[in-house]
Scaffold this motif. Structure first.
Motif, PDB file in Angstrom:
ATOM      1  N   GLY A 113       0.782  -1.234   0.000  1.00  0.00           N
ATOM      2  CA  GLY A 113       0.000   0.000   0.000  1.00  0.00           C
ATOM      3  C   GLY A 113       0.808   1.275   0.000  1.00  0.00           C
ATOM      4  N   PRO A 117       2.259   4.456  -1.159  1.00  0.00           N
ATOM      5  CA  PRO A 117       1.985   5.290  -2.332  1.00  0.00           C
ATOM      6  C   PRO A 117       3.237   5.703  -3.104  1.00  0.00           C
ATOM      7  CG  PRO A 117       1.704   6.568  -0.324  1.00  0.00           C
ATOM      8  CD  PRO A 117       1.913   5.141   0.102  1.00  0.00           C
ATOM      9  N   LEU A 160       7.252  -0.591  14.438  1.00  0.00           N
ATOM     10  CA  LEU A 160       7.594   0.835  14.476  1.00  0.00           C
ATOM     11  C   LEU A 160       8.451   1.146  15.694  1.00  0.00           C
ATOM     12  CD1 LEU A 160       4.177   2.617  13.711  1.00  0.00           C
ATOM     13  CD2 LEU A 160       6.129   2.357  12.185  1.00  0.00           C
ATOM     14  N   GLY A 220       7.293   8.951  12.736  1.00  0.00           N
ATOM     15  CA  GLY A 220       6.091   8.928  11.899  1.00  0.00           C
ATOM     16  C   GLY A 220       5.126  10.049  12.253  1.00  0.00           C
ATOM     17  N   ALA A 221       4.955  10.282  13.543  1.00  0.00           N
ATOM     18  CA  ALA A 221       4.054  11.363  13.963  1.00  0.00           C
ATOM     19  C   ALA A 221       4.575  12.714  13.488  1.00  0.00           C
ATOM     20  CB  ALA A 221       3.909  11.347  15.482  1.00  0.00           C
ATOM     21  N   ASN A 227       3.853  13.078   9.818  1.00  0.00           N
ATOM     22  CA  ASN A 227       2.430  13.394   9.597  1.00  0.00           C
ATOM     23  C   ASN A 227       2.160  14.884   9.812  1.00  0.00           C
ATOM     24  OD1 ASN A 227       1.794  10.783   8.952  1.00  0.00           O
ATOM     25  ND2 ASN A 227       0.874  10.282  10.936  1.00  0.00           N
ATOM     26  N   TRP A 273       4.420  14.884   5.197  1.00  0.00           N
ATOM     27  CA  TRP A 273       5.393  14.243   4.316  1.00  0.00           C
ATOM     28  C   TRP A 273       5.243  12.731   4.352  1.00  0.00           C
ATOM     29  CZ3 TRP A 273      10.267  17.524   5.991  1.00  0.00           C
ATOM     30  CH2 TRP A 273      10.128  18.810   5.438  1.00  0.00           C
ATOM     31  N   HIS A 274       5.595  12.111   3.224  1.00  0.00           N
ATOM     32  CA  HIS A 274       5.494  10.662   3.092  1.00  0.00           C
ATOM     33  C   HIS A 274       6.451   9.938   4.037  1.00  0.00           C
ATOM     34  CE1 HIS A 274       7.033   6.839   1.331  1.00  0.00           C
ATOM     35  NE2 HIS A 274       5.746   6.619   1.125  1.00  0.00           N
ATOM     36  N   TRP A 275       5.965   8.860   4.611  1.00  0.00           N
ATOM     37  CA  TRP A 275       6.817   7.886   5.311  1.00  0.00           C
ATOM     38  C   TRP A 275       6.134   6.543   5.237  1.00  0.00           C
ATOM     39  CZ3 TRP A 275       5.252   5.365   9.956  1.00  0.00           C
ATOM     40  CH2 TRP A 275       4.043   5.821  10.489  1.00  0.00           C
ATOM     41  N   TRP A 276       6.884   5.477   5.457  1.00  0.00           N
ATOM     42  CA  TRP A 276       6.334   4.126   5.360  1.00  0.00           C
ATOM     43  C   TRP A 276       7.319   3.161   6.013  1.00  0.00           C
ATOM     44  CZ3 TRP A 276       1.492   3.545   3.744  1.00  0.00           C
ATOM     45  CH2 TRP A 276       1.002   2.256   3.488  1.00  0.00           C
ATOM     46  N   LEU A 300      -0.998   5.515  12.883  1.00  0.00           N
ATOM     47  CA  LEU A 300      -0.261   6.703  12.429  1.00  0.00           C
ATOM     48  C   LEU A 300      -0.113   6.719  10.911  1.00  0.00           C
ATOM     49  CD1 LEU A 300       2.593   6.816  15.100  1.00  0.00           C
ATOM     50  CD2 LEU A 300       0.930   8.646  14.663  1.00  0.00           C
ATOM     51  N   LEU A 301      -0.177   5.541  10.297  1.00  0.00           N
ATOM     52  CA  LEU A 301       0.006   5.472   8.841  1.00  0.00           C
ATOM     53  C   LEU A 301      -1.242   5.895   8.065  1.00  0.00           C
ATOM     54  CD1 LEU A 301       2.003   2.275   7.778  1.00  0.00           C
ATOM     55  CD2 LEU A 301       2.543   4.652   7.258  1.00  0.00           C
ATOM     56  N   PRO A 348      -2.956   8.645   7.484  1.00  0.00           N
ATOM     57  CA  PRO A 348      -2.872   9.767   6.533  1.00  0.00           C
ATOM     58  C   PRO A 348      -1.994   9.474   5.323  1.00  0.00           C
ATOM     59  CG  PRO A 348      -2.115  10.435   8.742  1.00  0.00           C
ATOM     60  CD  PRO A 348      -2.474   8.987   8.810  1.00  0.00           C
ATOM     61  N   VAL A 349      -0.993   8.627   5.499  1.00  0.00           N
ATOM     62  CA  VAL A 349      -0.121   8.288   4.373  1.00  0.00           C
ATOM     63  C   VAL A 349      -0.845   7.335   3.427  1.00  0.00           C
ATOM     64  CG1 VAL A 349       2.219   7.604   3.732  1.00  0.00           C
ATOM     65  CG2 VAL A 349       1.767   8.432   6.050  1.00  0.00           C
ATOM     66  N   ARG A 350      -1.596   6.399   4.013  1.00  0.00           N
ATOM     67  CA  ARG A 350      -2.381   5.480   3.177  1.00  0.00           C
ATOM     68  C   ARG A 350      -3.359   6.251   2.290  1.00  0.00           C
ATOM     69  NH1 ARG A 350      -2.174   0.166   5.387  1.00  0.00           N
ATOM     70  NH2 ARG A 350      -1.637   0.147   7.600  1.00  0.00           N
ATOM     71  N   ARG A 405      -2.953   9.042   0.844  1.00  0.00           N
ATOM     72  CA  ARG A 405      -2.336   9.858  -0.213  1.00  0.00           C
ATOM     73  C   ARG A 405      -2.465   9.183  -1.569  1.00  0.00           C
ATOM     74  NH1 ARG A 405       3.345  12.656   1.471  1.00  0.00           N
ATOM     75  NH2 ARG A 405       3.076  13.395  -0.666  1.00  0.00           N
TER      76      ARG A 405
END
Lengths: 532, 141
Positions: free
Chosen positions: A145, A147, A161, A169-170, A173, A177-180, B127-128, B130-132, B134
């Motif tokens: 998933g 992006p 995590l 991550g927080a 947010n 900005w993107h993170w994964w 926490l993910l 908002p990224v999901r 996008r």
């Protein structure tokens, strides 16, 4: 003289293992020569109380410091980024962190999209099935998933995590900005005979648990069961030619230092982006006075190393410290070219937890944060386990003057001329590094970190050795064709990071191995016409 | 086995104490503690030439161990960033930060990582979200 083999592979690391495994189902006689030996996980640093100290000795990332019998010296005095590697069955997968991103689709079309460097002769879709196959063979943990990528999946769930990842991550947010969670070759479940990760947290220096995928415990056991022969402590000096200009075999030194010749119908070089051009340049003949397969003059040129901008800071509470896999998240927010920036291309962030007690003491002392004397203890207690950080892995564009040549003086233990590195940072790389540092500081401040510091570029970070025998359709400016066969010598193939036309801005092992599997598959599809 | 001579060892023990002194407040020994110092001597290995060179620089005007405190501190400070002294400092740190007493004082178990490992909490995966949400950020090519 040993019996001839059908296929001779030089190097048993990331790519050599993959190509050996893939070709094994042809039932050809396949032999791999490796200059190192088998590692013993029971002797990896994490099994002893000196586990951190050994990174300064027999597990140093630089072969010039480590100086083990399997190592060869590298003159990297004329480079701000020093070459790091490991020489053993498994190669540098023994000594890597297991961070496993793929390149992006755009990385194959750099000239078309951004007007710089060159396009690859293949595309992401070509490699996609081999990425997936390699993920299964290496055992990748990750989360579908993301992006930042076309749809993909991983055989195992992602690394936790932890406190550090959640804090980063927080912050990401809040910045929007993107993170994964990173794709990683650390097994989060028992997988294909490997035990799951138990957070030894010293991933870089060999995994005693066997949770980290190195090719000595992934590809090689299967390749050996399928009949591939692996001969260790054998260092190849040169590839020789027959009267028809085809590769005849190799001259190598066995474990006793005795010169041997091994004949082969096909030679595959998998010795990494420094070792491969070194071998080709050492293989001179009347037909190839400037090195084998080098009619283009491109062997050794276009060396790409991925400059790293490392930045870290300290927060007001203990986080994971070094009690979890060091690398846990990535961000691709700044990966694709943005015309509003003062550089082309981009980078990922690989985000990290803390470091060990000794590493914290040494790096903080060197940076002047940790004093001598009575205040040492108070300051240290505010540093240990309070660190979070990240490194921007910057795309390094190919430049002909960044190159591997042969050192006129330096030789290895067998008297073979050693490689010399001449490398400078481009202005584009400098700007990208500065951008990576500035954005890292934004992230760290948002995460509540202070006392920020880092290294720009990291000197001992020449992990990613790319571009020195690049693939292409034009024999005048590339060394191999679009499926890894030498333009000049039709039974000579290259399968390692030397093939990269551009570097992308990610750790390359996933792509190197996908390329090796792709070249092997291309060979299998053409067995009847392989030399046409 | 080649090692430091008694005079060099005496100078090094003085230097180690200056780098990391004992602390009653934190309940830790200094780097000159006999057990830690013995580990330092045992661990010289490939760093022996640098150690010797650093100690020779410190002892140019006479035994470093015999210098008055102010003089010793000034001399060590003037040489602190030389490559050989940096190597020696690293050696002191690597033996100090594996001593059982020191590690316990830091809340760390005095053991190698393997085979027990550690526990990392999963963290808050929401926490993910908002990224999901996008859209794709990769460029088609």
């Amino acid at each position: 003289m040993a019996d001839p083999v059908d296929v001779l592979i030089i190097g048993a690391g990331a790519s050599g293992a993959a190509v050996a495994w893939s070709l094994a189902d042809t039932r050809m006689r396949i032999l791999c020569l490796e200059q190192g030996g088998w590692m013993k996980p029971s002797e990896y640093p994490s099994t002893g109380r000196d586990w951190e100290a050994r990174q300064f000795g027999d597990f140093h990332i630089s072969p010039n410091v480590r100086k083990l019998p399997a190592d060869y010296p590298i003159n990297d005095d004329n480079s701000p980024i020093k070459i790091v590697n490991f020489n053993a069955v498994g190669g540098s997968t023994i000594l890597y962190a297991g961070h496993f991103p793929r390149v992006h689709p755009s990385d194959f079309r750099v000239r078309s999209l951004d007007g710089v460097a060159d396009d690859w002769p293949i595309d992401y879709a070509t490699l996609e099935p081999f990425f997936a196959e390699n993920d299964r063979m290496m055992g990748v943990s990750g989360l579908a998933g993301d992006p930042a990528y076309p749809a993909k999946s991983s055989p195992m769930p992602p690394l936790p995590l932890g406190k550090s990842g959640a804090r980063l991550g927080a912050a990401m947010n809040r910045l929007g900005w993107h993170w994964w969670p990173s794709d990683s070759t650390l097994a989060t479940q028992d997988y294909e005979g490997r035990a799951r990760c138990i957070n030894l947290a010293h991933c870089l220096y060999g995994c005693a648990q066997g949770a980290k995928a190195s090719t000595d415990i992934t590809y090689w056991p299967e390749a050996l069961r399928a009949g591939v022969e692996l001969r260790t402590h054998c260092r190849v000096r040169e590839i020789t030619l027959n009267e028809h200009g085809m590769a005849k075999g190799v001259v190598y030194y066995d474990e006793n230092g005795v010169e041997q010749f091994q004949a082969a119908e096909v030679v595959i070089v998998a010795a990494n982006g420094v070792g491969t051009p070194r071998l080709l340049l050492n293989s001179v003949s009347g037909k190839f006075p400037n090195g084998l397969a080098n009619s283009s003059g491109q062997v050794g040129r276009n060396l790409m190393l991925h400059p790293y901008a490392q930045t870290y800071g300290y927060v007001d509470e203990p986080l994971d410290g070094n009690h979890g896999p060091p690398l846990c998240l990535w961000s691709h927010e700044f990966y694709e070219t943005d015309p509003s920036r003062d550089f082309v291309r981009g980078y990922i962030f690989q985000m990290s937890r803390g470091v060990g007690a000794l590493t914290e003491a040494i790096t903080s002392s060197a940076a002047g944060r940790l004093p001598w004397g009575a205040d040492h203890h108070r300051v240290y207690r505010n540093l240990l386990n309070h660190r979070i950080g990240m490194a921007a892995i910057c795309e390094d564009l190919p430049e002909a003057h960044n190159r591997v040549t042969l050192d006129p003086v330096l030789k290895d233990g067998n008297g073979i001329p050693a490689p010399r590195i001449d490398y400078t940072l481009s202005e584009n790389s400098r700007r990208m590094l500065a951008h990576g540092r500035a954005r890292a500081l934004d992230i760290l401040r948002e995460a509540g970190a202070t006392n920020c510091d880092g290294e720009l570029p990291i000197a001992y970070a020449g992990w990613h050795l790319l571009g020195t025998a690049r693939m292409g359709d034009d024999p005048d400016n590339s060394v191999v064709n679009s499926w890894g066969r030498s333009h000049d010598v039709r039974n000579l193939f290259i399968v390692d990071g030397s093939l990269f036309v551009t570097s992308g801005g990610v750790n390359p092992t996933s792509t190197i191995q996908a390329l090796a599997l792709y070249v092997a598959d291309s060979m299998k599809q053409r067995l009847a016409t392989l030399f046409d | 086995m080649d090692t430091l001579n008694p005079s060099e060892q005496r100078d090094l023990q003085r230097l180690a104490a200056m780098m990391i002194p004992a602390s009653a407040e934190y309940g830790v020994p200094g780097a000159d503690d006999p057990a830690i110092f013995a580990d330092i001597i045992r661990s010289l290995g490939r760093d022996l030439p640098s150690a010797r060179a650093a100690l020779a620089a410190l002892a140019e005007g006479g035994p470093f161990a015999d210098l008055a405190a102010e003089k010793a501190e000034a001399l060590a400070a003037s040489l602190r960033t030389t490559p050989d002294l940096l190597v020696l400092h690293r050696l002191v740190l690597l033996c100090y930060y594996r001593d059982d007493r020191v590690m316990r004082s830091l809340g760390q178990e005095p053991r190698p990582p393997f085979p027990k490992g550690h526990v990392v909490e999963q963290g808050d995966w929401s926490l993910l979200d908002p990224v999901r949400a996008r859209p794709p950020i990769w460029r088609p090519a």
